[in-house]
Scaffold this active site. Structure first.
Site, short mmCIF file in Angstrom:
data_model
loop_
_atom_site.label_atom_id
_atom_site.label_comp_id
_atom_site.label_asym_id
_atom_site.label_seq_id
_atom_site.Cartn_x
_atom_site.Cartn_y
_atom_site.Cartn_z
N THR A 93 0.61 -1.61 0.04
CA THR A 93 0.05 0.15 -0.13
C THR A 93 0.85 1.18 -0.06
O THR A 93 1.51 1.47 0.96
CB THR A 93 -0.31 -0.06 0.94
OG1 THR A 93 -1.85 -1.14 1.37
CG2 THR A 93 -2.03 1.43 1.26
N LYS A 168 -7.97 1.50 -2.81
CA LYS A 168 -7.43 0.98 -1.48
C LYS A 168 -7.86 2.00 -0.21
O LYS A 168 -8.46 1.66 0.72
CB LYS A 168 -5.81 0.70 -1.03
CG LYS A 168 -4.99 0.22 0.00
CD LYS A 168 -5.71 -0.71 0.70
CE LYS A 168 -5.25 -1.66 2.23
NZ LYS A 168 -5.93 -2.28 2.74
N LYS A 236 0.68 4.89 8.33
CA LYS A 236 1.26 5.29 7.17
C LYS A 236 0.40 5.24 6.22
O LYS A 236 0.36 6.16 5.67
CB LYS A 236 2.40 4.43 6.70
CG LYS A 236 2.51 3.71 5.44
CD LYS A 236 2.16 3.29 4.44
CE LYS A 236 2.05 2.25 4.89
NZ LYS A 236 1.95 0.80 3.29
#
Ligand code: NAD
Length: 291
Positions: A93, A168, A236
């Protein structure tokens, strides 16, 4: 198919394993030598001691790395060793920006870069039932789709480079609030002295049911967090989301609060623990208010 798989962490380990079990010729690399050697003694494949060697003969390179900086470093080391026609599938990701940049650089040397982040957690990786969100060249996507189906039950191409990462991000926006809400609901039920197993049994059949409830509530009630999706990685992800939203000029109030809660979490939980350890913070916040 000759595949180089780079990054044998909580996700990559299983994904590379599925590829080997389906008969692909897999070469693995991870800076953690022990992880790479153990993988090779568990599955049929080859361990490479250097990044450059790991991808030199590969038709497909796959990465499952923590974040942008590791992806950039691996790309910079491997790129000159890639043969024209190689397809790079990145399951990390990351920002949409790095996906667009690597796709553009790759194109110049006939290397296709597909951003393909995943959802479904370590259980999805282990059982081969991940959801994969793809962005980049559609022809390359169609070539790799049957390969990634070795560990996915849903694979969807969403558009040009970066579209997988943006999808995502939408997923992480939705799940962030749900995780904290679950911590609040369970801590509330505990504090009221209810039978939390019974409460969960009822809620699972009601309107608050969710993937998080199905897959995380028991760990939260039992304070068992040494698995899954680390709070470092979730932090993150929310950082990436908030940066992207800022560029759009779009406020995301719930996501911002959960990002702040994750920032504070290190004082009560190990950063490598699953991010549902937000539950510990919720419990401790209540205890502080009481004293
Ligand atoms: P992890 O930290 O368990 O694994 C990362 C692996 O990358 C480690 O084995 C590490 O040694 C390796 N690595 C680090 N730097 C490297 C480098 N420079 N070169 C080569 N290898 C390097 O992380 P994970 O949980 O497996 O997650 C991987 C990616 O998948 C992340 O981007 C994460 O956000 C995403 N993701 C994770 C989950 C989950 O449930 N764990 C779910 C969905 C998405």
């Amino acid at each position: 198919m000759e595949i180089s798989f780079i990054g044998l962490g909580r996700m990559g380990w299983h994904m590379a394993g599925h590829l080997a079990n389906r008969g692909h010729e897999v070469t693995v690399y991870d800076p953690n030598n022990l992880a790479a050697k153990t993988w090779c003694s568990t599955f049929s494949g080859t361990v490479s001691t250097t990044l450059a060697r790991s991808c030199a003969k590969a038709e497909v390179v796959m990465t499952a790395l923590p974040a942008d900086s590791q992806l950039q470093q691996v790309w910079d080391t491997c790129f000159e060793h890639l043969a024209p026609g190689t397809i790079w599938v990145d399951h990390s990701t990351t920002s949409a920006q790095i996906a667009r940049e690597l796709s553009a650089k790759g194109k110049a040397q006939m290397v296709s870069f597909i951003d393909a982040p995943v959802s479904g957690g370590t259980v999805g990786a282990e059982t081969g039932s991940l959801t994969i969100m793809g962005g980049g060249d559609e022809t390359a996507w169609l070539k790799i789709q049957p390969i990634i189906e070795c560990y996915a039950s849903k694979t969807t191409w969403l558009g040009a480079s970066g579209a997988g990462q943006l999808t995502k991000m939408a997923n992480q926006i939705c799940v962030a609030g749900i995780g904290q809400a679950l911590a609040e609901g369970l801590a509330f039920a505990e504090r009221e002295g209810l039978d939390t197993k019974q409460v969960l049994d009822v809620m699972r059949k009601g309107s608050s049911t969710s993937w998080m409830m199905e897959n995380r509530s028991e760990a939260m009630l039992n304070s068992e967090y040494n698995f899954g999706f680390s709070s470092t990685l979730m932090k993150k992800d929310l950082g990436l989301v908030l940066q992207e939203a800022q560029q759009l000029g779009m406020p995301l109030p719930v996501t911002e609060v959960v990002a702040q809660l994750l920032d504070q979490l290190t004082t009560v939980a190990d950063p490598s623990w699953d991010w549902c350890s937000l539950m510990e913070q919720q419990r401790q916040a209540h205890q502080k208010n009481e004293s």
